[in-house]
Design an enzyme around this catalytic site. Structure first.
Site, PDB file in Angstrom:
ATOM      1  NE  ARG A  76       0.423   1.331   4.354  1.00 25.47           N
ATOM      2  CZ  ARG A  76       1.236   2.153   5.101  1.00 25.47           C
ATOM      3  NH1 ARG A  76       1.678   3.126   4.295  1.00 25.47           N
ATOM      4  NH2 ARG A  76       1.472   2.296   6.473  1.00 25.47           N
ATOM      5  CD  GLU A 132      -2.077   6.895  10.061  1.00 25.93           C
ATOM      6  OE1 GLU A 132      -2.432   5.764  10.629  1.00 25.93           O
ATOM      7  OE2 GLU A 132      -0.964   6.817  10.131  1.00 25.93           O
ATOM      8  NE  ARG A 188      -2.185   4.878   4.705  1.00 23.52           N
ATOM      9  CZ  ARG A 188      -1.943   4.688   5.835  1.00 23.52           C
ATOM     10  NH1 ARG A 188      -2.380   3.552   6.403  1.00 23.52           N
ATOM     11  NH2 ARG A 188      -1.382   5.527   6.810  1.00 23.52           N
ATOM     12  CB  CYS A 230       1.993   8.728  10.936  1.00 23.31           C
ATOM     13  SG  CYS A 230       2.918   8.068  11.750  1.00 23.31           S
ATOM     14  CB  THR A 250       5.954   5.809  10.465  1.00 27.45           C
ATOM     15  OG1 THR A 250       4.671   5.488  10.280  1.00 27.45           O
ATOM     16  CG2 THR A 250       6.390   5.898  12.231  1.00 27.45           C
ATOM     17  NE  ARG A 294       1.921  -2.005   6.834  1.00 26.81           N
ATOM     18  CZ  ARG A 294       1.641  -3.243   7.099  1.00 26.81           C
ATOM     19  NH1 ARG A 294       2.668  -3.961   7.682  1.00 26.81           N
ATOM     20  NH2 ARG A 294       0.378  -3.779   7.202  1.00 26.81           N
ATOM     21  NE  ARG A 307       2.857  -2.390  10.977  1.00 28.53           N
ATOM     22  CZ  ARG A 307       2.175  -1.187  10.491  1.00 28.53           C
ATOM     23  NH1 ARG A 307       0.805  -1.252   9.871  1.00 28.53           N
ATOM     24  NH2 ARG A 307       2.614  -0.078  10.286  1.00 28.53           N
ATOM     25  CD  GLU A 344       0.477   0.863  13.658  1.00 35.96           C
ATOM     26  OE1 GLU A 344      -0.469   1.464  13.004  1.00 35.96           O
ATOM     27  OE2 GLU A 344       1.850   1.388  13.663  1.00 35.96           O
TER      28      GLU A 344
HETATM   29  P1  ADP Z   1      -1.679  -0.305   6.829  1.00 38.96           P
HETATM   30  O1  ADP Z   1      -0.832  -1.264   6.063  1.00 38.96           O
HETATM   31  O2  ADP Z   1      -2.519   0.254   6.152  1.00 38.96           O
HETATM   32  O3  ADP Z   1      -0.868   0.819   7.538  1.00 38.96           O
HETATM   33  P2  ADP Z   1      -2.467  -2.057   9.013  1.00 38.96           P
HETATM   34  O4  ADP Z   1      -1.562  -2.544   9.495  1.00 38.96           O
HETATM   35  O5  ADP Z   1      -3.645  -1.791  10.018  1.00 38.96           O
HETATM   36  O6  ADP Z   1      -2.494  -0.849   8.266  1.00 38.96           O
HETATM   37  O7  ADP Z   1      -3.179  -3.049   8.031  1.00 38.96           O
HETATM   38  C1  ADP Z   1      -4.352  -2.936   7.492  1.00 38.96           C
HETATM   39  C2  ADP Z   1      -5.116  -4.183   7.081  1.00 38.96           C
HETATM   40  O8  ADP Z   1      -4.249  -4.995   6.073  1.00 38.96           O
HETATM   41  C3  ADP Z   1      -5.093  -5.276   8.211  1.00 38.96           C
HETATM   42  O9  ADP Z   1      -6.474  -5.972   8.091  1.00 38.96           O
HETATM   43  C4  ADP Z   1      -4.159  -6.200   8.045  1.00 38.96           C
HETATM   44  O10 ADP Z   1      -4.323  -7.424   8.303  1.00 38.96           O
HETATM   45  C5  ADP Z   1      -4.180  -6.318   6.243  1.00 38.96           C
HETATM   46  N1  ADP Z   1      -2.970  -6.680   5.836  1.00 38.96           N
HETATM   47  C6  ADP Z   1      -1.686  -6.112   5.771  1.00 38.96           C
HETATM   48  N2  ADP Z   1      -0.815  -6.885   5.068  1.00 38.96           N
HETATM   49  C7  ADP Z   1      -1.538  -7.929   4.523  1.00 38.96           C
HETATM   50  C8  ADP Z   1      -1.181  -9.082   3.870  1.00 38.96           C
HETATM   51  N3  ADP Z   1       0.232  -9.185   3.328  1.00 38.96           N
HETATM   52  N4  ADP Z   1      -1.994  -9.920   3.394  1.00 38.96           N
HETATM   53  C9  ADP Z   1      -3.431  -9.751   3.761  1.00 38.96           C
HETATM   54  N5  ADP Z   1      -3.687  -8.583   4.709  1.00 38.96           N
HETATM   55  C10 ADP Z   1      -2.810  -7.897   5.048  1.00 38.96           C
HETATM   56  N1  ILO Z   2       0.642   6.723  16.655  1.00 43.29           N
HETATM   57  C1  ILO Z   2       0.707   5.284  16.581  1.00 43.29           C
HETATM   58  C2  ILO Z   2       1.168   4.529  15.344  1.00 43.29           C
HETATM   59  C3  ILO Z   2       2.265   4.987  14.904  1.00 43.29           C
HETATM   60  C4  ILO Z   2       2.960   4.346  13.373  1.00 43.29           C
HETATM   61  N2  ILO Z   2       1.771   3.843  12.871  1.00 43.29           N
HETATM   62  C5  ILO Z   2       0.693   4.259  11.852  1.00 43.29           C
HETATM   63  C6  ILO Z   2       1.199   5.409  11.184  1.00 43.29           C
HETATM   64  N3  ILO Z   2      -0.202   3.940  11.724  1.00 43.29           N
HETATM   65  C7  ILO Z   2       2.040   5.310  17.667  1.00 43.29           C
HETATM   66  O1  ILO Z   2       2.774   6.173  17.806  1.00 43.29           O
HETATM   67  O2  ILO Z   2       2.045   4.063  18.130  1.00 43.29           O
END
Ligand code: ADP
Ligand code: ILO
Length: 340
Positions: A110, A209, A213, A255, A257, A264, A293, A298
């Site tokens: 993403r 956020e 995305r 953010c 990051t 990501r 994660r 996250e």
């Molecule tokens: P982001 O990647 O958008 O920063 P998150 O870590 O919250 O945010 O992940 C968003 C969603 O994407 C979650 O439901 C997570 O399980 C899913 N996700 C992330 N990576 C994968 C993957 N490789 N395969 C399937 N789902 C994924």
């Molecule tokens: N504000 C949260 C998340 C930080 C990084 N993740 C993001 C961008 N979703 C923290 O400081 O732990």
């Protein structure tokens, strides 16, 4: 506002870099959109278990509060303030991460994007957010072929459909406390929604956020296919949308990051043996600049020895290099898992 006190166990980068002296210098500054230090740090103050603790309210936050944001950006991305954003979408070799199909359940990449000329989600007004939604939905409606799809506004979605989309990892969760404190959940669910193509391999989240995305995902480990789809979507959307960007920081995000490539790249990978030796798993992910994660994203836990492994750095390396960070590390993880 008084200088915040952080509990002893607080390990956020905010607590590390916001000294009392710096607080005194920054506390009266305001960006042209009215964003203040108090707003920037609220999430980290209200959530001492934050790892970062700050959000930007607009592009100017990164310069107005540079003395706080710069060291955080430097530490998170290993990026010095003299460096420049690097970009390259070209030259990724064809990669199947898991040819035997034994370890990788799915691959997702993403990027975050925001529109030039609008404040970020922390201080955007309801009207501006709705305007962002209509500009983006209009751009999405022009997509063709494999990228064509339908936009589903959140306020119009049944609870059942919403929960299923979240469970299947397609949709963001509701009520994130870090975003709540930062003001990013205001007026929920207005302006929020998800666009996806027929088989849900291309998706766009709206006004979570970040304003966009842009997501490409599929089952298995063919990461070059996932990357190519994402790149074609970004290019198609850039024909209609003007994304907030700076030469120094790359794509602007809420953010710090997510600055730079805002990318990501992740796999859901099953590592039953390594899951019993988290120290070893962590030493490999650290070496290859990867982050672990849980399966629901996250701040979630791993289940059934399945982890979400992704690149940690997003700024100072190109998009292709961000994907290669994941490719190199995952190769090693699979080798170690096989030999264990
Ligand atoms: P982001 O990647 O958008 O920063 P998150 O870590 O919250 O945010 O992940 C968003 C969603 O994407 C979650 O439901 C997570 O399980 C899913 N996700 C992330 N990576 C994968 C993957 N490789 N395969 C399937 N789902 C994924
Ligand atoms: N504000 C949260 C998340 C930080 C990084 N993740 C993001 C961008 N979703 C923290 O400081 O732990």
């Amino acid at each position: 506002m008084e200088y915040p006190t952080f509990p002893k166990e607080c390990n956020s980068l905010l607590a590390k870099y916001l000294t009392k002296e710096l607080f005194e210098i920054l506390k009266t500054r305001t960006t042209p959109n009215g964003f203040t230090l108090e707003k920037a740090i609220r999430s980290g103050v209200e959530n001492p278990d934050s790892s970062i603790g700050v959000y930007a309210g607009d592009k100017e936050s990164y310069t107005t509060f540079a003395e706080l944001f710069d060291p955080i950006i430097e530490e998170y991305h290993s990026f010095s303030k003299e460096s420049q954003y690097q970009s390259s979408f070209d030259g990724l070799e064809s990669v199947e991460l898991d040819p035997k199909g034994e370890y990788i359940l799915s691959t997702r990449i993403r990027v975050g994007r925001n529109l030039e000329g609008f404040p970020l989600g922390a201080i955007i007004s309801k009207e501006q957010r709705n305007e962002v939604e209509s500009l983006v939905v209009n751009a999405l409606s022009r997509l063709e072929g494999d990228l064509a799809g339908v936009y589903y506004p959140l306020y119009d979605m049944s609870q059942e459909v919403q929960e299923q989309l979240i469970e299947d990892h397609f949709l963001f969760k509701e009520g994130d406390r870090f975003l709540e404190s930062a003001g990013l959940n205001r007026d929920w669910a207005e302006g929020r929604g998800i666009f996806h193509n027929h088989n849900k391999t291309f998706l766009v989240w709206l006004n979570e956020e970040d304003q966009l995305r842009i997501i490409s995902m599929q089952k298995g480990g063919n990461i070059s296919e996932v990357f190519e789809r994402l790149v074609s979507a970004i290019k198609a959307l850039e024909e209609t949308l003007n994304f907030a960007y700076s030469e120094h920081l790359g794509y602007i995000s809420s953010c710090p990051t997510n600055l730079g490539t805002a990318m990501r790249a992740s796999v859901h990978i099953k590592l039953p043996k390594l899951s019993k030796d988290m120290e070893r798993l962590k030493s490999i992910t650290d070496k290859y600049h990867l982050q672990i994660r849980g399966v629901d994203g996250e701040h979630s836990e791993s289940r059934g020895a399945i982890f979400d492994i992704s690149n940690r750095r997003r700024l100072g390396i190109s998009e292709v290099e961000a994907v290669r960070d994941l490719v190199e590390g995952v190769k090693v993880l699979i080798e170690v898992e096989e030999k264990s």
